[in-house]
Design an enzyme around this catalytic site. Structure first.
Site, PDB file in Angstrom:
ATOM      1  N   GLY A  13      48.827  57.464  42.801  1.00  0.00           N
ATOM      2  CA  GLY A  13      49.525  56.354  42.095  1.00  0.00           C
ATOM      3  C   GLY A  13      49.952  56.379  40.817  1.00  0.00           C
ATOM      4  O   GLY A  13      49.744  57.425  40.138  1.00  0.00           O
ATOM      5  N   LEU A  74      40.493  54.200  42.305  1.00  0.00           N
ATOM      6  CA  LEU A  74      41.420  53.542  41.961  1.00  0.00           C
ATOM      7  C   LEU A  74      42.231  53.065  43.132  1.00  0.00           C
ATOM      8  O   LEU A  74      43.408  52.285  42.752  1.00  0.00           O
ATOM      9  CB  LEU A  74      42.382  54.393  41.244  1.00  0.00           C
ATOM     10  CG  LEU A  74      42.001  54.479  39.508  1.00  0.00           C
ATOM     11  CD1 LEU A  74      40.619  54.867  39.154  1.00  0.00           C
ATOM     12  CD2 LEU A  74      43.129  55.240  38.919  1.00  0.00           C
ATOM     13  N   TYR A 146      43.939  40.013  46.060  1.00  0.00           N
ATOM     14  CA  TYR A 146      43.549  40.765  44.900  1.00  0.00           C
ATOM     15  C   TYR A 146      42.677  40.697  44.051  1.00  0.00           C
ATOM     16  O   TYR A 146      41.785  41.247  43.932  1.00  0.00           O
ATOM     17  CB  TYR A 146      44.832  41.039  44.301  1.00  0.00           C
ATOM     18  CG  TYR A 146      44.925  42.149  43.225  1.00  0.00           C
ATOM     19  CD1 TYR A 146      44.865  43.618  43.385  1.00  0.00           C
ATOM     20  CD2 TYR A 146      45.013  41.926  41.667  1.00  0.00           C
ATOM     21  CE1 TYR A 146      44.848  44.585  42.652  1.00  0.00           C
ATOM     22  CE2 TYR A 146      44.983  43.042  40.879  1.00  0.00           C
ATOM     23  CZ  TYR A 146      44.863  44.260  41.102  1.00  0.00           C
ATOM     24  OH  TYR A 146      44.991  45.302  40.065  1.00  0.00           O
TER      25      TYR A 146
HETATM   26  P1  NAD Z   1      49.369  52.099  42.052  1.00  0.00           P
HETATM   27  O1  NAD Z   1      49.939  50.954  43.234  1.00  0.00           O
HETATM   28  O2  NAD Z   1      50.567  52.756  41.433  1.00  0.00           O
HETATM   29  O3  NAD Z   1      48.261  52.928  42.646  1.00  0.00           O
HETATM   30  C1  NAD Z   1      47.433  52.654  43.738  1.00  0.00           C
HETATM   31  C2  NAD Z   1      47.162  53.832  44.395  1.00  0.00           C
HETATM   32  O4  NAD Z   1      46.256  53.676  45.622  1.00  0.00           O
HETATM   33  C3  NAD Z   1      48.372  54.290  45.066  1.00  0.00           C
HETATM   34  O5  NAD Z   1      48.803  55.700  45.185  1.00  0.00           O
HETATM   35  C4  NAD Z   1      48.225  54.013  46.731  1.00  0.00           C
HETATM   36  O6  NAD Z   1      48.901  54.587  47.658  1.00  0.00           O
HETATM   37  C5  NAD Z   1      46.824  53.994  46.916  1.00  0.00           C
HETATM   38  N1  NAD Z   1      46.282  53.315  47.956  1.00  0.00           N
HETATM   39  C6  NAD Z   1      46.259  51.716  48.249  1.00  0.00           C
HETATM   40  N2  NAD Z   1      45.832  51.605  49.089  1.00  0.00           N
HETATM   41  C7  NAD Z   1      45.064  52.630  49.517  1.00  0.00           C
HETATM   42  C8  NAD Z   1      43.928  53.055  50.609  1.00  0.00           C
HETATM   43  N3  NAD Z   1      43.788  51.729  51.321  1.00  0.00           N
HETATM   44  N4  NAD Z   1      43.482  54.152  50.652  1.00  0.00           N
HETATM   45  C9  NAD Z   1      43.832  55.163  49.852  1.00  0.00           C
HETATM   46  N5  NAD Z   1      44.776  55.094  48.837  1.00  0.00           N
HETATM   47  C10 NAD Z   1      45.209  53.792  48.862  1.00  0.00           C
HETATM   48  O7  NAD Z   1      48.586  50.949  40.983  1.00  0.00           O
HETATM   49  P2  NAD Z   1      48.038  51.518  39.697  1.00  0.00           P
HETATM   50  O8  NAD Z   1      48.775  50.614  38.796  1.00  0.00           O
HETATM   51  O9  NAD Z   1      47.998  52.721  39.420  1.00  0.00           O
HETATM   52  O10 NAD Z   1      46.420  51.171  39.799  1.00  0.00           O
HETATM   53  C11 NAD Z   1      45.553  51.893  39.768  1.00  0.00           C
HETATM   54  C12 NAD Z   1      44.189  51.060  39.883  1.00  0.00           C
HETATM   55  O11 NAD Z   1      43.978  50.442  38.928  1.00  0.00           O
HETATM   56  C13 NAD Z   1      44.238  49.959  41.108  1.00  0.00           C
HETATM   57  O12 NAD Z   1      43.076  49.724  41.765  1.00  0.00           O
HETATM   58  C14 NAD Z   1      44.454  48.631  40.316  1.00  0.00           C
HETATM   59  O13 NAD Z   1      44.094  47.411  40.749  1.00  0.00           O
HETATM   60  C15 NAD Z   1      43.717  48.831  38.849  1.00  0.00           C
HETATM   61  N6  NAD Z   1      44.505  48.129  37.836  1.00  0.00           N
HETATM   62  C16 NAD Z   1      45.915  48.478  37.548  1.00  0.00           C
HETATM   63  C17 NAD Z   1      46.302  47.923  36.344  1.00  0.00           C
HETATM   64  C18 NAD Z   1      47.812  47.980  35.827  1.00  0.00           C
HETATM   65  O14 NAD Z   1      48.248  47.369  34.961  1.00  0.00           O
HETATM   66  N7  NAD Z   1      48.405  49.289  36.278  1.00  0.00           N
HETATM   67  C19 NAD Z   1      45.612  46.694  36.040  1.00  0.00           C
HETATM   68  C20 NAD Z   1      44.431  46.361  36.342  1.00  0.00           C
HETATM   69  C21 NAD Z   1      43.984  47.105  37.474  1.00  0.00           C
END
Ligand code: NAD
Ligand code: UDP
Length: 312
Positions: A13, A74, A146
């Protein structure tokens, strides 16, 4: 530094791919686990030939059997359109995913870090938000799958820590942006940049007076790695940029830096959309010696450059 075997769930991701890159550069053996729901192989294709990087297709809702020293948890869709696409699956990913990484950490005695979120504060009545604030979350709304999923995951982390002595870290991430965000991700920074570059209308939801604090991805990853590798705090620790902007100001900055002729249009505000958000990062400063160094204008320019090169 001692080289470690490190599992990154959600590694393909947006944030995960930057983390895998940093860890691989440091020489660690990195296993990137992903089910490719919102992630893409393209995000990590530059790592695939490295001898210390491995890709694994797997869903974290099912048990994981590996031998590792550290786990970054993540995996979870992060943008409202993606996490609402299958709300029940999102909860399973957060809750079963947490149980599975915690079970793995317990068995192999690995340290495990949970990517939690500022969404645990909901529509906050305390501003800026400190880690001690318990939040104001609607348990039955469209964002609940979420927000509540992430809250239960935090509970599980602390219960496994108290009951089974699992070595945990919990980071609360505030809105983060940068290269490799998915162009159809639906989050505000990528939406506005893609709209501006394509000359489409820029869609502000509501009156645009709601605020967010935007952290550039490199700063965020640095904070996350410091938390994983410190013994001074287990969390939760807020990591984000305290610079607070209205969504209207963000739209204006994107138009300015892209030189776009796009017009701003207004659309209805989604339900339970938080009115304001800004991290109090005193704990991260004190315990991790961390604070962000990339201001919004600089980060936007780098992100715009990425989308210019990557939009067809
Ligand atoms: P993203 O959607 O780009 O990445 C999430 C990744 O998890 C993706 O590659 C997706 O394919 C994978 N994924 C989803 N469900 C899955 C499953 N059941 N099994 C295996 N893989 C799975 O999002 P991101 O922005 O990179 O976020 C990463 C983490 O950070 C997440 O947990 C998100 O909640 C947390 N987060 C991100 C932000 C932000 O602003 N980017 C803010 C708060 C929290
Ligand atoms: N937003 C917007 N236009 C868009 C996408 C989002 O005005 O095209 C708003 C959204 O309603 C919210 C803010 O921007 O008030 C941040 O949205 P995002 O989905 O990026 O993050 P979150 O709401 O989860 O913090």
């Amino acid at each position: 530094m001692k080289m470690k075997r490190i599992l990154v769930t959600g590694g393909a991701g947006f944030l995960g791919s930057h983390l895998c890159e940093r860890l691989t550069e440091q020489g660690h053996d990195v296993i990137c686990l992903d089910n490719y729901f919102t992630g893409r192989k393209k995000n990590v294709e530059h790592l695939i030939d490295k001898r210390n990087f491995e890709l694994m297709r797997h869903d974290v809702a099912f048990p994981i059997y590996l031998e590792v020293d550290q786990i970054y948890s993540l995996a979870c869709p992060a943008s409202p359109i993606h996490y609402q696409y299958n709300a029940v699956k999102t909860i399973k990913t957060s809750v079963m995913g947490a149980i599975n990484v915690l079970g793995l950490a317990k068995r192999v005695k690995a340290r495990v870090l949970q990517a939690s979120t500022s969404e645990v504060y909901g529509d906050p009545q305390e501003h800026p938000q400190k880690e001690t604030y318990w939040g104001n979350v609607n348990p039955i709304g469209l964002r609940s799958c979420y927000d509540e999923g992430k809250r239960v995951a935090e509970t599980l982390f602390f219960d496994y820590h108290r009951m089974n002595n699992v070595d945990i870290r919990v980071i609360r991430i505030f809105n983060t942006y940068g290269p490799r965000m998915h162009p159809n991700d639906g989050r505000v920074v990528s939406n506005f940049i893609v709209q501006a570059l394509r000359g489409n209308d820029i869609t502000i939801y509501g009156d645009g007076e709601q605020t967010r604090s935007f952290c550039y991805v490199d700063d965020l990853i640095e904070g996350m790695m410091r938390l994983m590798n410190t013994d001074s705090v287990i969390g939760p620790v807020n990591v984000g940029n305290p610079g607070e902007f209205t969504i209207k100001q963000l739209a204006e900055q994107v138009i300015y830096f892209t030189g776009s002729k796009s017009k701003i249009i207004y659309k209805p505000l989604p339900s339970d959309d938080p009115r304001q958000r800004r991290p109090d990062i005193s704990l991260a400063k004190e315990k991790l010696g961390w604070e962000p160094v990339v201001p919004l204008n600089e980060g936007l320019i780098k992100t715009i450059e990425y989308f210019r090169d990557n939009l067809e």
